[in-house]
Design a protein around this motif. Structure first.
Motif, mmCIF file in Angstrom:
data_model
loop_
_atom_site.group_PDB
_atom_site.id
_atom_site.type_symbol
_atom_site.label_atom_id
_atom_site.label_comp_id
_atom_site.label_asym_id
_atom_site.label_seq_id
_atom_site.Cartn_x
_atom_site.Cartn_y
_atom_site.Cartn_z
ATOM 1 N N SER A 45 -24.433 -58.950 -20.597
ATOM 2 C CA SER A 45 -23.251 -58.085 -20.497
ATOM 3 C C SER A 45 -23.001 -57.274 -22.032
ATOM 4 O O SER A 45 -23.005 -56.088 -22.252
ATOM 5 C CB SER A 45 -21.951 -58.265 -19.966
ATOM 6 N N ALA A 46 -22.756 -58.040 -22.849
ATOM 7 C CA ALA A 46 -22.471 -57.854 -24.185
ATOM 8 C C ALA A 46 -23.744 -57.024 -24.897
ATOM 9 O O ALA A 46 -23.498 -55.930 -25.713
ATOM 10 C CB ALA A 46 -22.378 -58.820 -25.246
ATOM 11 N N LEU A 47 -24.813 -57.413 -24.349
ATOM 12 C CA LEU A 47 -25.927 -56.766 -24.918
ATOM 13 C C LEU A 47 -26.172 -55.222 -24.574
ATOM 14 O O LEU A 47 -26.675 -54.398 -25.165
ATOM 15 C CB LEU A 47 -27.423 -57.368 -24.986
ATOM 16 N N MET A 48 -26.022 -55.081 -23.123
ATOM 17 C CA MET A 48 -25.902 -53.945 -22.342
ATOM 18 C C MET A 48 -24.873 -52.979 -23.089
ATOM 19 O O MET A 48 -25.164 -51.378 -23.263
ATOM 20 C CB MET A 48 -25.899 -54.104 -20.864
ATOM 21 N N LYS A 49 -23.565 -53.381 -23.329
ATOM 22 C CA LYS A 49 -22.575 -52.692 -24.001
ATOM 23 C C LYS A 49 -23.134 -52.423 -25.535
ATOM 24 O O LYS A 49 -22.930 -51.230 -25.793
ATOM 25 C CB LYS A 49 -21.414 -53.508 -24.063
ATOM 26 N N TYR A 50 -23.621 -52.920 -26.214
ATOM 27 C CA TYR A 50 -24.218 -52.729 -27.444
ATOM 28 C C TYR A 50 -25.375 -51.300 -27.323
ATOM 29 O O TYR A 50 -25.364 -50.739 -27.970
ATOM 30 C CB TYR A 50 -24.923 -53.858 -28.149
ATOM 31 N N PRO A 85 -19.805 -60.271 -32.607
ATOM 32 C CA PRO A 85 -20.387 -60.405 -31.281
ATOM 33 C C PRO A 85 -21.078 -58.974 -30.960
ATOM 34 O O PRO A 85 -20.681 -57.959 -31.778
ATOM 35 C CB PRO A 85 -19.213 -60.387 -30.308
ATOM 36 N N TRP A 86 -21.875 -59.039 -30.101
ATOM 37 C CA TRP A 86 -22.868 -57.904 -29.708
ATOM 38 C C TRP A 86 -21.771 -56.929 -29.013
ATOM 39 O O TRP A 86 -22.098 -55.623 -29.089
ATOM 40 C CB TRP A 86 -23.686 -57.999 -28.545
ATOM 41 N N ASP A 87 -20.935 -56.940 -28.524
ATOM 42 C CA ASP A 87 -19.909 -55.950 -27.605
ATOM 43 C C ASP A 87 -18.913 -55.650 -28.759
ATOM 44 O O ASP A 87 -17.824 -54.752 -28.057
ATOM 45 C CB ASP A 87 -19.509 -56.432 -26.334
ATOM 46 N N ARG A 88 -18.724 -55.832 -29.828
ATOM 47 C CA ARG A 88 -17.754 -55.403 -30.660
ATOM 48 C C ARG A 88 -18.395 -54.274 -31.782
ATOM 49 O O ARG A 88 -19.139 -54.673 -32.625
ATOM 50 C CB ARG A 88 -16.742 -56.492 -31.479
ATOM 51 N N LEU A 89 -17.893 -53.073 -31.828
ATOM 52 C CA LEU A 89 -18.389 -52.161 -32.596
ATOM 53 C C LEU A 89 -17.993 -52.265 -34.082
ATOM 54 O O LEU A 89 -16.690 -52.906 -34.260
ATOM 55 C CB LEU A 89 -18.020 -50.514 -32.414
ATOM 56 N N HIS A 90 -18.240 -51.896 -35.173
ATOM 57 C CA HIS A 90 -17.991 -52.072 -36.563
ATOM 58 C C HIS A 90 -18.011 -50.719 -37.255
ATOM 59 O O HIS A 90 -18.776 -50.512 -38.032
ATOM 60 C CB HIS A 90 -18.884 -53.146 -37.085
ATOM 61 N N PRO A 91 -17.110 -50.059 -36.992
ATOM 62 C CA PRO A 91 -17.050 -48.740 -37.629
ATOM 63 C C PRO A 91 -17.077 -48.617 -38.966
ATOM 64 O O PRO A 91 -17.272 -47.702 -39.641
ATOM 65 C CB PRO A 91 -15.941 -47.993 -37.136
ATOM 66 N N GLU A 92 -16.832 -49.620 -39.640
ATOM 67 C CA GLU A 92 -16.855 -49.704 -41.174
ATOM 68 C C GLU A 92 -18.070 -49.569 -41.908
ATOM 69 O O GLU A 92 -18.171 -49.451 -43.230
ATOM 70 C CB GLU A 92 -15.802 -50.927 -41.522
#
Length: 122
Positions: A45-50, A85-92
């Motif tokens: 699920s995390a990979l699909m979100k990524y 984690p795969w499912d957390r974006l890093h806008p920085e």
């Protein structure tokens, strides 16, 4: 992979492949997911979100931005897999903003507003 005298040998690539389009990245990522979830099924699920996040970034900001983000993310994840984690974006992450337009990202730490990624904040 090398074949010689009917023997197939696997060799390690010297350098990771660079993708020039989201389409190429997408094809490779689907293959990666198929292999990765065999060992980590709880990560599907995390990979699909990524994958969806990278697709949305490619649509909104262009393939180069999406591919640069993916490269920066994977480099950070390789160093700190439990913290990234795969499912957390890093806008920085600094994206390639040299296209003559104003970048949408502040490029500052979300915690202290310093000129580094939040994960590097002490």
């Amino acid at each position: 992979m090398i074949e010689q005298d009917g023997i197939i040998a696997l060799t390690k690539m010297q350098q990771s492949p660079e993708f020039s389009s989201f389409s190429d990245w997408h094809t490779a990522f689907i293959t990666f997911v198929g292999i990765y979830v065999q060992k980590h099924p709880n990560q599907s699920s995390a990979l699909m979100k990524y994958m969806l996040a990278i697709q949305n970034l490619a649509t909104s900001a262009g393939d180069a931005h999406a591919l640069n983000y993916d490269r920066a993310f994977r480099q950070l994840r390789a160093r700190h897999p439990a913290r990234v984690p795969w499912d957390r974006l890093h806008p920085e992450f600094k994206l390639d903003c040299n296209k003559g337009s104003t970048c949408l990202y502040a490029h500052k730490c979300q915690r202290c507003r310093g000129a580094h990624a939040r994960i590097s904040c002490i």
